[in-house]
Design a protein around this motif. Structure first.
Motif, short mmCIF file in Angstrom:
data_model
loop_
_atom_site.label_atom_id
_atom_site.label_comp_id
_atom_site.label_asym_id
_atom_site.label_seq_id
_atom_site.Cartn_x
_atom_site.Cartn_y
_atom_site.Cartn_z
N GLN A 143 42.31 33.54 44.75
CA GLN A 143 41.58 34.62 45.48
C GLN A 143 42.21 34.82 46.84
N GLU A 155 40.28 38.79 43.55
CA GLU A 155 39.89 37.73 42.59
C GLU A 155 40.61 38.02 41.30
N ARG A 156 41.35 36.78 40.84
CA ARG A 156 41.87 37.05 39.34
C ARG A 156 40.85 36.74 38.28
N SER A 157 40.62 37.73 37.35
CA SER A 157 39.81 37.44 36.28
C SER A 157 40.42 36.69 35.11
N TRP A 158 39.46 36.42 34.07
CA TRP A 158 40.03 35.27 33.25
C TRP A 158 40.97 36.21 32.19
N ASN A 160 43.69 37.45 33.92
CA ASN A 160 44.79 37.38 34.86
C ASN A 160 44.79 39.02 35.23
N ARG A 161 43.76 39.64 35.25
CA ARG A 161 43.69 40.85 36.18
C ARG A 161 42.90 40.66 37.49
N TRP A 162 43.60 41.34 38.55
CA TRP A 162 42.99 41.09 39.83
C TRP A 162 41.72 42.06 39.98
N LYS A 163 40.92 41.76 40.39
CA LYS A 163 39.77 42.74 40.73
C LYS A 163 39.45 42.73 42.20
#
Length: 753
Positions: A143, A155-158, A160-163
């Motif tokens: 984060q 935040e990086r999602s599960w 591996n994408r950033w939201k």
């Protein structure tokens, strides 16, 4: 740090020089050092815009869009070309493996320093702040936040994408951010907010006090002291905020945590940075002053203060004005204060300079004490902390202390300190003695010279002895008494004393000292002669201690003249070394001394000196008649005829009576008692002792015409002679004193029989 850059000149600098603080007796708390090496090279062509500090390295951002990784000495280890414009902020995670960077052109980069992990984003507005999660290295903590017109959380999602999500917007640019644990604190134009990343709740809003200040020119400074204490500095105001857990009964729709301002106070200058130092604060301040010459404001040197926060005020602990390069052109926003928690290092960052402040250690403390000429305290501090000091040596401080005392004229104190400081270092002792000689103060150091461990060269001791011999005989004598004789060349000192005695042959101090020197040299004969001449009390101790009896055989008269009692006791105690015969012969011309010796010999032993008993009769008769009769009574070796002759010649009646009696001539003895002594009681006593009827008859015949004698006989004759014999012979009509009492006594004695 008060070093001015040589090339910076002009009226402003002159004005600043006038504001130099007077030298204070209060010891500074911090020391300063300019970060050089690679930093110097960078700032010659570029300007520093921001910096962040890790325990292992530093990250410096510049106005030309470069990010440099530096070691703690300022050497460049890595360089990143991030942007063509100003780097606004750099953020590092706790591991030092991930870095976030933002710049004025809207670029944001978050990447791994040792991995291929990377995030790039370019926004349509300048990004002022970036902060990565302190535990970014963990996969669960990927984060970071950025701030321009709004605060965004990435935040990086599960997958591996950033939201991204907006945490806050609508109150102007986000200009400061600090992330600690689960809490993110940031400042915008309106105030300071804190966001709990775990509960996803904003838990406070701390409004800014002075809204007249432009937030872009006087930005807010944020600093986490620990995981629940936030320090806010804005303008001249400082607030210390404590994040607390809300009690369950108070929850309702409120956040689980709340903030309490535990301390709030104003400072004298504008705050450019804050950092904790134990329970105190380090505050970097931007200072403006008014030039009396030019009558306008100018930028003065920034200040670094240590303050003690109180509930509604603060106490200044220390304050230093810092001469950083280009301070005349800097604004409040150009300064930053970063700190390394592990080592209490504080970095003052300005466009053209980076200065490191650190807590002063024991070496620095000693430096300050020495600078203030507080040598005693410096020496004590070094002794207490000798395991921790690195640059100083106790001996060097001690030597500097001695030099200081000498320069000040405190020669005795300086000499006394030599004992402790020089210890067993013979070479240093000798060096210091020569220094004292050069300033004419050998006497001052003499009482403190080592006399055992170590022992200095004989020349050192001789030099001091000669100094005293030239000007102070008593002091010279004291040293000879106190110093062991093997410290110096004894014969050389003896000769020097003899040379002085040629000018003053009767000087008792020199003579006594010469005797002591002779004693050290085992020249006891010469020493004894001087002691006897001086009639010194130590003469007998000298004889006993060194067994000098063979040396005193011809000095007995001198010894007796000095102290006959001690001399006689010594001679009699050492009869095996000096015979009675020898002593008597030596005293032949001094019969009064001969008598003293023989009398004490007789008192100790009636027989040892029997050959001299005849001589003693004359000696007693001449010098000690009271002891003649006891001598005649106790001696069994005394020739009675000779004694009688001497006593009769001198008309010694009592002694003659005793001798006549002892020789069997009791009647002549009784006659002397009655005719010469006229002592009826003694005559009666004598008659009783002899218990001879003829003596009683002689006594009665002699007494019959002498009434006092008759009274004495009547009182004492009753038990030895029939009193009727006496009474019948008393002439009729003679007056007898106390006759009635005498007759009563006779009758009583008769009845008792």
């Amino acid at each position: 740090m008060a070093e001015a850059e040589e090339q910076e000149t002009g009226s402003l600098e002159e004005s600043t020089d006038e504001s130099e603080e007077e030298e204070s007796e209060e010891e500074p708390k911090l020391k300063y050092e300019r970060l050089s090496n690679g930093v110097t090279e960078i700032l010659q062509k570029d300007a520093a815009s921001c910096m962040t500090v890790h325990d292992k390295f530093l990250a410096l951002g510049t106005h030309y869009g470069k990010v440099y990784l530096l070691d703690v000495q300022g050497n460049i280890t890595q360089k990143f070309d991030v942007s063509p414009v100003k780097i606004n902020q750099i953020s590092l995670d706790e591991s030092g493996e991930h870095m976030g960077v933002c710049s004025e052109d809207g670029k944001v980069q978050v990447f791994g320093l040792y991995s291929g992990e990377e995030f790039h984003e370019t926004f349509d507005c300048p990004i002022k702040i970036v902060a990565v999660h302190p535990c970014f290295v963990r996969s669960s903590c990927k984060q970071f936040v950025t701030g321009g017109k709004k605060l965004l959380l990435f935040e990086r999602s599960w997958m591996n994408r950033w939201k991204s999500s907006v945490l806050h917007e609508g109150e102007g640019n986000i200009r400061s951010v600090k992330w600690r644990g689960h809490l993110i604190a940031w400042a915008n134009n309106m105030g300071v907010k804190i966001f709990d990343i775990t509960s996803k709740q904003r838990i406070t809003n701390v409004p800014r006090d002075d809204i007249s200040l432009r937030p872009d020119m006087y930005p807010c400074s944020l600093c986490w002291k620990d995981s629940v204490t936030l320090i806010i500095g804005w303008g001249t105001s400082v607030k210390i905020c404590s994040v607390k857990e809300r009690h369950a009964s108070e929850m309702r729709d409120l956040p689980s945590r709340y903030v309490e301002i535990v301390s709030q106070f104003e400072t004298e200058f504008y705050i450019s940075g804050l950092a904790p130092l134990c329970d105190q604060l380090v505050v970097l301040s931007y200072v403006k002053e008014v030039s009396e010459k030019m009558e306008r404001e100018y930028c003065a040197r920034p200040r670094l203060d240590i303050i003690q926060p109180l509930s509604e005020t603060c106490e200044e602990i220390s304050s230093d004005a810092l001469t950083v390069r280009g301070f005349q052109e800097n604004e409040c926003r150009d300064y930053h204060l970063e700190h390394s928690e592990g080592e209490s290092l504080f970095y003052i960052v300005s466009p053209r300079d980076v200065v490191v402040a650190k807590e002063r250690d024991q070496d620095d403390h000693i430096d300050w004490l020495l600078e203030k000429k507080k040598y005693e305290e410096a020496l004590m501090a070094a002794e207490i902390s000798q395991k921790n000091i690195k640059r100083h040596k106790i001996l060097d401080i001690g030597l500097a202390y001695i030099n200081h005392l000498v320069e000040r004229g405190d020669y005795d104190i300086a000499a006394r300190k030599c004992q402790k400081i020089l210890g067993k270092n013979a070479a240093l002792w000798e060096y210091e003695v020569y220094k004292f000689k050069e300033i004419g103060q050998l006497k001052a150091i003499s009482p403190y010279l080592p006399r055992g461990d170590p022992v200095l060269k004989p020349l050192i001791y001789e030099m001091i002895l000669h100094e005293f011999l030239e000007s102070d005989y008593e002091g010279f004598a004291t040293l000879i008494r106190e110093w062991p004789g093997d410290l110096y060349n004894n014969s050389a000192i003896v000769q020097a004393v003899r040379d002085h005695l040629k000018k003053d042959s009767q000087n008792k101090t020199l003579l006594k000292t010469l005797a002591e020197l002779y004693t050290y040299d085992k020249n006891y004969g010469n020493a004894l002669e001087i002691y006897l001449t001086l009639r010194h009390k130590d003469v007998f101790e000298l004889i006993h201690k060194h067994n000098l009896f063979s040396s005193i055989k011809d000095k007995i008269v001198l010894l007796m003249d000095f102290d006959s009692e001690k001399a006689v006791d010594m001679l009699l105690d050492n009869e095996d070394k000096i015979s009675i015969k020898k002593v008597v012969e030596e005293l032949e011309d001094r019969p009064e001394l001969q008598h003293v010796y023989l009398h004490k010999l007789f008192k100790r032993d009636h027989h040892k000196g029997q050959r001299y008993h005849e001589k003693q009769i004359s000696l007693y008769a001449e010098y000690d008649r009271p002891n003649l009769l006891p001598f005649l009574r106790e001696s069994t070796h005394c020739p009675l005829e000779k004694a009688l002759e001497i006593c009769q010649q001198r008309n010694f009646v009592e002694e003659t009576v005793y001798l006549l009696s002892r020789m069997g001539n009791s009647r002549s003895a009784l006659k002397m008692i009655m005719e010469d002594l006229h002592d009826v009681d003694k005559a009666i006593e004598f008659a009783k002792e002899q218990d001879d009827g003829e003596l009683w008859e002689d006594l009665i015949l002699y007494s019959i015409d002498k009434p006092p004698f008759i009274t004495g006989l009547l009182n004492n004759i009753g038990t030895h002679v029939d009193p009727i014999l006496l009474i019948h012979r008393i002439k009729e009509g003679m007056e007898i004193p106390n006759l009635r009492d005498s007759l009563v006594k006779i009758l009583q004695d008769y009845n008792l029989q």
